[in-house]
Design a protein around this motif. Structure first.
Motif, PDB file in Angstrom:
ATOM      1  N   ALA A 152       0.832  -1.202   0.000  1.00  0.00           N
ATOM      2  CA  ALA A 152       0.000   0.000   0.000  1.00  0.00           C
ATOM      3  C   ALA A 152       0.870   1.257   0.000  1.00  0.00           C
ATOM      4  CB  ALA A 152      -0.929  -0.002   1.200  1.00  0.00           C
ATOM      5  N   VAL A 153       1.942   1.262   0.771  1.00  0.00           N
ATOM      6  CA  VAL A 153       2.854   2.408   0.810  1.00  0.00           C
ATOM      7  C   VAL A 153       3.571   2.546  -0.527  1.00  0.00           C
ATOM      8  CG1 VAL A 153       4.896   3.386   1.924  1.00  0.00           C
ATOM      9  CG2 VAL A 153       3.131   2.273   3.310  1.00  0.00           C
ATOM     10  N   ASN A 154       4.071   1.435  -1.067  1.00  0.00           N
ATOM     11  CA  ASN A 154       4.758   1.479  -2.363  1.00  0.00           C
ATOM     12  C   ASN A 154       3.830   1.972  -3.466  1.00  0.00           C
ATOM     13  OD1 ASN A 154       7.209   0.639  -1.367  1.00  0.00           O
ATOM     14  ND2 ASN A 154       6.874  -1.506  -1.874  1.00  0.00           N
ATOM     15  N   HIS A 155       2.582   1.536  -3.451  1.00  0.00           N
ATOM     16  CA  HIS A 155       1.617   1.964  -4.456  1.00  0.00           C
ATOM     17  C   HIS A 155       1.407   3.475  -4.368  1.00  0.00           C
ATOM     18  CE1 HIS A 155      -2.318   2.555  -6.357  1.00  0.00           C
ATOM     19  NE2 HIS A 155      -1.976   1.531  -7.116  1.00  0.00           N
ATOM     20  N   ALA A 156       1.335   4.003  -3.157  1.00  0.00           N
ATOM     21  CA  ALA A 156       1.139   5.442  -2.981  1.00  0.00           C
ATOM     22  C   ALA A 156       2.356   6.225  -3.457  1.00  0.00           C
ATOM     23  CB  ALA A 156       0.857   5.752  -1.518  1.00  0.00           C
ATOM     24  N   ILE A 157       3.552   5.673  -3.261  1.00  0.00           N
ATOM     25  CA  ILE A 157       4.773   6.384  -3.633  1.00  0.00           C
ATOM     26  C   ILE A 157       5.084   6.223  -5.114  1.00  0.00           C
ATOM     27  CG2 ILE A 157       7.273   6.475  -3.297  1.00  0.00           C
ATOM     28  CD1 ILE A 157       6.738   5.620  -0.375  1.00  0.00           C
ATOM     29  N   PHE A 158       5.038   4.982  -5.601  1.00  0.00           N
ATOM     30  CA  PHE A 158       5.503   4.681  -6.957  1.00  0.00           C
ATOM     31  C   PHE A 158       4.387   4.469  -7.968  1.00  0.00           C
ATOM     32  CE2 PHE A 158       8.773   2.910  -4.042  1.00  0.00           C
ATOM     33  CZ  PHE A 158       9.764   3.840  -4.332  1.00  0.00           C
ATOM     34  N   GLY A 159       3.156   4.419  -7.522  1.00  0.00           N
ATOM     35  CA  GLY A 159       2.035   4.162  -8.423  1.00  0.00           C
ATOM     36  C   GLY A 159       1.841   2.666  -8.606  1.00  0.00           C
ATOM     37  N   PRO A 160       0.885   2.304  -9.451  1.00  0.00           N
ATOM     38  CA  PRO A 160       0.627   0.874  -9.660  1.00  0.00           C
ATOM     39  C   PRO A 160       1.825   0.191 -10.297  1.00  0.00           C
ATOM     40  CG  PRO A 160      -0.697   2.221 -11.139  1.00  0.00           C
ATOM     41  CD  PRO A 160       0.019   3.159 -10.218  1.00  0.00           C
ATOM     42  N   SER A 161       2.012  -1.040  -9.924  1.00  0.00           N
ATOM     43  CA  SER A 161       3.134  -1.820 -10.437  1.00  0.00           C
ATOM     44  C   SER A 161       2.959  -2.058 -11.927  1.00  0.00           C
ATOM     45  CB  SER A 161       3.218  -3.152  -9.693  1.00  0.00           C
ATOM     46  OG  SER A 161       4.220  -3.956 -10.251  1.00  0.00           O
ATOM     47  N   LYS A 162       4.035  -1.917 -12.684  1.00  0.00           N
ATOM     48  CA  LYS A 162       3.997  -2.152 -14.126  1.00  0.00           C
ATOM     49  C   LYS A 162       4.172  -3.625 -14.465  1.00  0.00           C
ATOM     50  CE  LYS A 162       3.720   2.230 -14.970  1.00  0.00           C
ATOM     51  NZ  LYS A 162       2.427   2.798 -15.023  1.00  0.00           N
ATOM     52  N   THR A 163       4.598  -4.411 -13.487  1.00  0.00           N
ATOM     53  CA  THR A 163       4.789  -5.835 -13.726  1.00  0.00           C
ATOM     54  C   THR A 163       3.566  -6.596 -13.259  1.00  0.00           C
ATOM     55  OG1 THR A 163       5.843  -6.151 -11.588  1.00  0.00           O
ATOM     56  CG2 THR A 163       7.284  -5.653 -13.439  1.00  0.00           C
ATOM     57  N   GLN A 164       3.338  -7.725 -13.880  1.00  0.00           N
ATOM     58  CA  GLN A 164       2.217  -8.556 -13.475  1.00  0.00           C
ATOM     59  C   GLN A 164       2.625  -9.400 -12.284  1.00  0.00           C
ATOM     60  OE1 GLN A 164       0.935 -10.856 -16.763  1.00  0.00           O
ATOM     61  NE2 GLN A 164       0.157  -9.100 -17.901  1.00  0.00           N
ATOM     62  N   ARG A 165       1.655  -9.682 -11.452  1.00  0.00           N
ATOM     63  CA  ARG A 165       1.914 -10.547 -10.306  1.00  0.00           C
ATOM     64  C   ARG A 165       2.202 -11.957 -10.794  1.00  0.00           C
ATOM     65  NH1 ARG A 165       0.597  -8.069  -5.483  1.00  0.00           N
ATOM     66  NH2 ARG A 165      -0.749  -6.274  -5.716  1.00  0.00           N
ATOM     67  N   GLN A 166       3.126 -12.595 -10.123  1.00  0.00           N
ATOM     68  CA  GLN A 166       3.480 -13.959 -10.481  1.00  0.00           C
ATOM     69  C   GLN A 166       2.931 -14.905  -9.430  1.00  0.00           C
ATOM     70  OE1 GLN A 166       7.708 -13.997 -10.695  1.00  0.00           O
ATOM     71  NE2 GLN A 166       7.797 -12.891 -12.619  1.00  0.00           N
ATOM     72  N   GLU A 167       2.475 -16.031  -9.897  1.00  0.00           N
ATOM     73  CA  GLU A 167       2.007 -17.065  -8.994  1.00  0.00           C
ATOM     74  C   GLU A 167       3.212 -17.814  -8.439  1.00  0.00           C
ATOM     75  OE1 GLU A 167      -1.125 -17.698  -7.973  1.00  0.00           O
ATOM     76  OE2 GLU A 167      -1.691 -15.895  -9.086  1.00  0.00           O
ATOM     77  N   ILE A 168       3.145 -18.181  -7.187  1.00  0.00           N
ATOM     78  CA  ILE A 168       4.217 -18.944  -6.561  1.00  0.00           C
ATOM     79  C   ILE A 168       3.857 -20.417  -6.648  1.00  0.00           C
ATOM     80  CG2 ILE A 168       5.442 -19.400  -4.412  1.00  0.00           C
ATOM     81  CD1 ILE A 168       4.829 -16.491  -3.652  1.00  0.00           C
ATOM     82  N   ASN A 169       4.768 -21.233  -7.167  1.00  0.00           N
ATOM     83  CA  ASN A 169       4.541 -22.662  -7.261  1.00  0.00           C
ATOM     84  C   ASN A 169       4.819 -23.275  -5.888  1.00  0.00           C
ATOM     85  OD1 ASN A 169       4.405 -25.349  -7.803  1.00  0.00           O
ATOM     86  ND2 ASN A 169       5.984 -25.363  -9.369  1.00  0.00           N
ATOM     87  N   THR A 170       3.762 -23.725  -5.239  1.00  0.00           N
ATOM     88  CA  THR A 170       3.899 -24.275  -3.892  1.00  0.00           C
ATOM     89  C   THR A 170       4.065 -25.792  -3.895  1.00  0.00           C
ATOM     90  OG1 THR A 170       1.500 -24.406  -3.675  1.00  0.00           O
ATOM     91  CG2 THR A 170       2.566 -22.401  -2.858  1.00  0.00           C
ATOM     92  N   ASP A 171       4.059 -26.406  -5.073  1.00  0.00           N
ATOM     93  CA  ASP A 171       4.193 -27.866  -5.141  1.00  0.00           C
ATOM     94  C   ASP A 171       5.508 -28.344  -4.524  1.00  0.00           C
ATOM     95  OD1 ASP A 171       1.738 -28.128  -6.343  1.00  0.00           O
ATOM     96  OD2 ASP A 171       2.568 -28.097  -8.378  1.00  0.00           O
ATOM     97  N   ALA A 172       6.546 -27.553  -4.657  1.00  0.00           N
ATOM     98  CA  ALA A 172       7.860 -27.953  -4.134  1.00  0.00           C
ATOM     99  C   ALA A 172       7.879 -27.988  -2.605  1.00  0.00           C
ATOM    100  CB  ALA A 172       8.932 -26.989  -4.635  1.00  0.00           C
ATOM    101  N   PHE A 173       6.916 -27.326  -1.971  1.00  0.00           N
ATOM    102  CA  PHE A 173       6.897 -27.257  -0.513  1.00  0.00           C
ATOM    103  C   PHE A 173       5.962 -28.277   0.128  1.00  0.00           C
ATOM    104  CE2 PHE A 173       7.757 -22.915  -2.049  1.00  0.00           C
ATOM    105  CZ  PHE A 173       9.047 -22.794  -1.553  1.00  0.00           C
ATOM    106  N   ARG A 174       5.222 -28.983  -0.694  1.00  0.00           N
ATOM    107  CA  ARG A 174       4.254 -29.940  -0.154  1.00  0.00           C
ATOM    108  C   ARG A 174       4.941 -31.220   0.303  1.00  0.00           C
ATOM    109  NH1 ARG A 174      -0.901 -29.299  -4.190  1.00  0.00           N
ATOM    110  NH2 ARG A 174      -1.053 -27.068  -3.893  1.00  0.00           N
ATOM    111  N   LYS A 175       4.407 -31.790   1.364  1.00  0.00           N
ATOM    112  CA  LYS A 175       4.899 -33.060   1.869  1.00  0.00           C
ATOM    113  C   LYS A 175       4.366 -34.161   0.953  1.00  0.00           C
ATOM    114  CE  LYS A 175       4.893 -35.951   5.944  1.00  0.00           C
ATOM    115  NZ  LYS A 175       4.359 -36.172   7.271  1.00  0.00           N
ATOM    116  N   PRO A 176       5.207 -35.103   0.578  1.00  0.00           N
ATOM    117  CA  PRO A 176       4.722 -36.183  -0.290  1.00  0.00           C
ATOM    118  C   PRO A 176       3.590 -36.955   0.393  1.00  0.00           C
ATOM    119  CG  PRO A 176       7.075 -36.409   0.147  1.00  0.00           C
ATOM    120  CD  PRO A 176       6.579 -35.248   0.948  1.00  0.00           C
TER     121      PRO A 176
END
Length: 83
Positions: free
Chosen positions: A50-74
């Motif tokens: 929220a602070v960054n948005h107020a200072i720098f405006g909306p982000s020009k990059t798209q949000r990336q999804e985090i792949n959580t499969d690597a963190f799952r217990k088998p």
């Protein structure tokens, strides 16, 4: 770029804004168009995004999804059976 939902607590908002009273910090947040919530003691807090948005405006990059499969217990089925 992933979301940075780290909190900016009241004490840090005081330092950033240069204000010390709760009401003055809230007025500063409103004037700067920074959304905020109040904690259990009714003091404002917000997020780094929220602070960054107020200072720098909306982000020009798209949000990336985090792949959580690597963190799952088998699953138990994946383990070899004991004989």
């Amino acid at each position: 770029m992933s979301a940075n939902l780290a909190l900016v607590p009241f004490v840090e908002l005081q330092a950033i804004s240069g204000k010390f009273r709760c009401s003055a910090v809230e007025r500063w947040l409103i004037r700067e168009n920074i959304p905020f919530k109040r904690d259990g003691r009714r003091r404002p807090f917000t997020t780094v995004d929220a602070v960054n948005h107020a200072i720098f405006g909306p982000s020009k990059t798209q949000r990336q999804e985090i792949n959580t499969d690597a963190f799952r217990k088998p699953d138990d089925d994946d383990e070899p059976a004991a004989t």
